[in-house]
Design a protein around this motif. Structure first.
Motif, mmCIF file in Angstrom:
data_model
loop_
_atom_site.group_PDB
_atom_site.id
_atom_site.type_symbol
_atom_site.label_atom_id
_atom_site.label_comp_id
_atom_site.label_asym_id
_atom_site.label_seq_id
_atom_site.Cartn_x
_atom_site.Cartn_y
_atom_site.Cartn_z
ATOM 1 N N MET A 196 -7.382 3.612 6.522
ATOM 2 C CA MET A 196 -7.692 4.248 5.243
ATOM 3 C C MET A 196 -9.108 4.817 5.204
ATOM 4 O O MET A 196 -9.409 5.701 4.388
ATOM 5 N N ALA A 197 -9.997 4.320 6.093
ATOM 6 C CA ALA A 197 -11.354 4.865 6.165
ATOM 7 C C ALA A 197 -11.412 6.175 6.952
ATOM 8 O O ALA A 197 -12.407 6.899 6.883
ATOM 9 N N ASP A 198 -10.354 6.476 7.681
ATOM 10 C CA ASP A 198 -10.292 7.737 8.426
ATOM 11 C C ASP A 198 -10.085 8.876 7.417
ATOM 12 O O ASP A 198 -9.096 8.886 6.683
ATOM 13 N N PRO A 199 -11.005 9.841 7.347
ATOM 14 C CA PRO A 199 -10.860 10.934 6.361
ATOM 15 C C PRO A 199 -9.525 11.665 6.474
ATOM 16 O O PRO A 199 -9.030 12.216 5.475
ATOM 17 N N ASP A 211 -2.581 16.852 11.644
ATOM 18 C CA ASP A 211 -3.864 16.181 11.869
ATOM 19 C C ASP A 211 -3.833 14.791 11.237
ATOM 20 O O ASP A 211 -4.521 14.531 10.242
ATOM 21 N N PRO A 212 -3.043 13.874 11.789
ATOM 22 C CA PRO A 212 -2.924 12.535 11.222
ATOM 23 C C PRO A 212 -4.178 11.700 11.480
ATOM 24 O O PRO A 212 -5.035 12.093 12.288
ATOM 25 N N PRO A 213 -4.303 10.551 10.840
ATOM 26 C CA PRO A 213 -5.485 9.691 11.020
ATOM 27 C C PRO A 213 -5.430 8.925 12.342
ATOM 28 O O PRO A 213 -5.374 7.684 12.372
ATOM 29 N N ALA A 214 -5.474 9.656 13.440
ATOM 30 C CA ALA A 214 -5.301 9.057 14.760
ATOM 31 C C ALA A 214 -6.431 8.093 15.109
ATOM 32 O O ALA A 214 -6.196 7.040 15.703
ATOM 33 N N ALA A 215 -7.657 8.433 14.737
ATOM 34 C CA ALA A 215 -8.788 7.564 15.081
ATOM 35 C C ALA A 215 -8.672 6.213 14.385
ATOM 36 O O ALA A 215 -8.880 5.165 15.005
ATOM 37 N N ALA A 220 -7.097 0.358 14.611
ATOM 38 C CA ALA A 220 -6.228 -0.708 14.105
ATOM 39 C C ALA A 220 -5.422 -1.327 15.240
ATOM 40 O O ALA A 220 -5.278 -2.557 15.330
ATOM 41 N N ARG A 221 -4.910 -0.491 16.108
ATOM 42 C CA ARG A 221 -4.132 -0.979 17.247
ATOM 43 C C ARG A 221 -5.009 -1.781 18.205
ATOM 44 O O ARG A 221 -4.588 -2.820 18.722
ATOM 45 N N MET A 222 -6.213 -1.325 18.453
ATOM 46 C CA MET A 222 -7.116 -2.044 19.339
ATOM 47 C C MET A 222 -7.398 -3.448 18.807
ATOM 48 O O MET A 222 -7.343 -4.430 19.549
ATOM 49 N N GLN A 265 -4.977 1.584 24.965
ATOM 50 C CA GLN A 265 -3.931 1.055 24.085
ATOM 51 C C GLN A 265 -3.943 1.772 22.742
ATOM 52 O O GLN A 265 -2.898 2.102 22.183
ATOM 53 N N GLY A 266 -5.125 2.009 22.204
ATOM 54 C CA GLY A 266 -5.222 2.688 20.911
ATOM 55 C C GLY A 266 -4.758 4.127 20.978
ATOM 56 O O GLY A 266 -3.980 4.587 20.135
#
Length: 373
Positions: A196-199, A211-215, A220-222, A265-266
């Motif tokens: 949710m912090a990813d713009p 342009d999804p919040p991939a970062a 989160a996955r990491m 992994q992320g």
């Protein structure tokens, strides 16, 4: 054995009736993506439901269409394996709220013609199981020879035995728990906040932007992936070894092999999973508390049940440690249920149930065959 038995049949069904939800109301036009392996026998007594973990899917023993990798539990399911399409009719469905063909936040809302996004209702593990039960009704399966699952799949297995006891002859619960602990809720909240912090998350309204919040999802996955491993396993695999360099870089590139591993992994995860689905499914896990659903006493969930249980834990699993599995076994004993409990030794932590574990295969095979004798 036919091609269908070997490789599975991929299907999708729209439920005929709206699905009641624990959070209130009903969800209409629910679609469920699923795969089947093997053939339902004449008396419909050989069906086994396999329940997947948080980021799993229905491709339990077939090649994943996005990653090209073998099914996530092909070590357990296949010819000559504990769950065998020559003997069993195997069903695995993508859970409600996910993103591999079952209704979730990325699905189209028929009322608006746009993806649900964050207007998708918050769901529970019991809602996931209700959807699976409706799928079995569609398939004409009244009683399951067994339900089996690890991690979140184990929670679904417990919920099946508690909510639909007359439909479950045997339940195999692996590396799981009867409720989500405060520590696990905390880890999930870190992951959700990263997303949710990813713009680019944009309040969940990122569909169609490309342009999804991939970062945020990668972080989160990491964080979550660390909980799936063990300290001993990380030390054995990586230690403090440097990544493709002879000395420290004195910067913030991935100096260490373990850093590079987590970044991989992320990054690879965002190619196959939806960020909003991650929010919804982690929240469903946080809400899971089987004792709370049954008057505050876990044994109440299993009283007067004829289901046979097999509970398996791993000694290095700190996400769902053996104490959690032992509590389930104690509750089953208190309820007078038939239960077998075993702790297996593995250096691989929580992920051991997905890896090559001959001892686990032996336990599952023996338990299933005992019910067939």
């Amino acid at each position: 054995m036919s091609d269908d038995q070997r490789f599975g049949l991929a299907r999708q069904v729209t439920l005929a009736q709206p699905l009641p939800l624990d959070g209130g109301g009903r969800l209409a036009h629910v679609e469920i993506a699923y795969e089947t392996y093997g053939t339902l026998n004449a008396d419909r007594s050989n069906a086994i439901l396999v329940c997947h973990a948080l980021t799993g899917d229905q491709h339990v023993a077939s090649t994943h269409p996005i990653t090209g990798k073998p099914g996530w539990w092909s070590r357990m399911i296949g010819a000559g394996k504990p769950v065998d399409p020559a003997r069993h009719f195997i069903i695995c469905s993508n859970v409600l709220g996910s993103c591999m063909g079952t209704s979730g936040p990325a699905s189209m809302d028929p009322a608006t013609g746009r993806p649900y996004g964050m207007s998708f209702p918050v769901i529970t593990v019991r809602d996931m199981v209700r959807a699976q039960a409706a799928l079995l009704d569609h398939l004409g399966v009244d009683v399951l020879q067994a339900v089996v699952g690890g991690s979140m799949g184990g929670m679904q297995t417990l919920e099946w035995a508690a909510t639909y006891p007359d439909r479950v002859q045997a339940a195999i619960v692996i590396a799981s728990a009867a409720r989500h602990s405060a520590q696990n809720i905390a880890f999930h909240e870190v992951g959700r906040q990263a997303i949710m912090a990813d713009p680019r998350w944009n309040g969940g309204a990122y569909y169609g932007t490309g342009d999804p919040p991939a970062a945020g999802l990668a972080v989160a996955r990491m964080a979550a992936h660390i909980t799936y491993l063990s300290e001993a396993g990380l030390t054995e695999k990586f230690g403090r070894r440097l990544q493709d360099r002879g000395e420290k870089g004195f910067g913030f590139d991935a100096d260490f092999q373990v850093e590079s591993y987590l970044r991989h992994q992320g990054i690879s995860f965002v190619d196959r999973f939806d960020a909003n689905s991650y929010l919804y499914i982690t929240r469903a896990l946080d809400y899971f508390d089987l004792a709370e659903e049954h008057g505050g006493l876990l044994a109440n969930a299993f009283r007067d049940k004829r289901t046979r249980f097999c509970v398996v834990s791993f000694d290095t699993d700190w996400l769902y440690p053996t104490a959690e599995s032992r509590a389930i076994a104690h509750a089953l004993n208190a309820a007078g249920a038939a239960v077998s409990f075993v702790e297996l030794s593995s250096p691989f932590g929580h992920d051991a149930f997905l890896l090559d574990m001959p001892e686990l295969n032996q336990v599952v095979d023996g338990f299933i065959r005992a019910g067939e004798a």
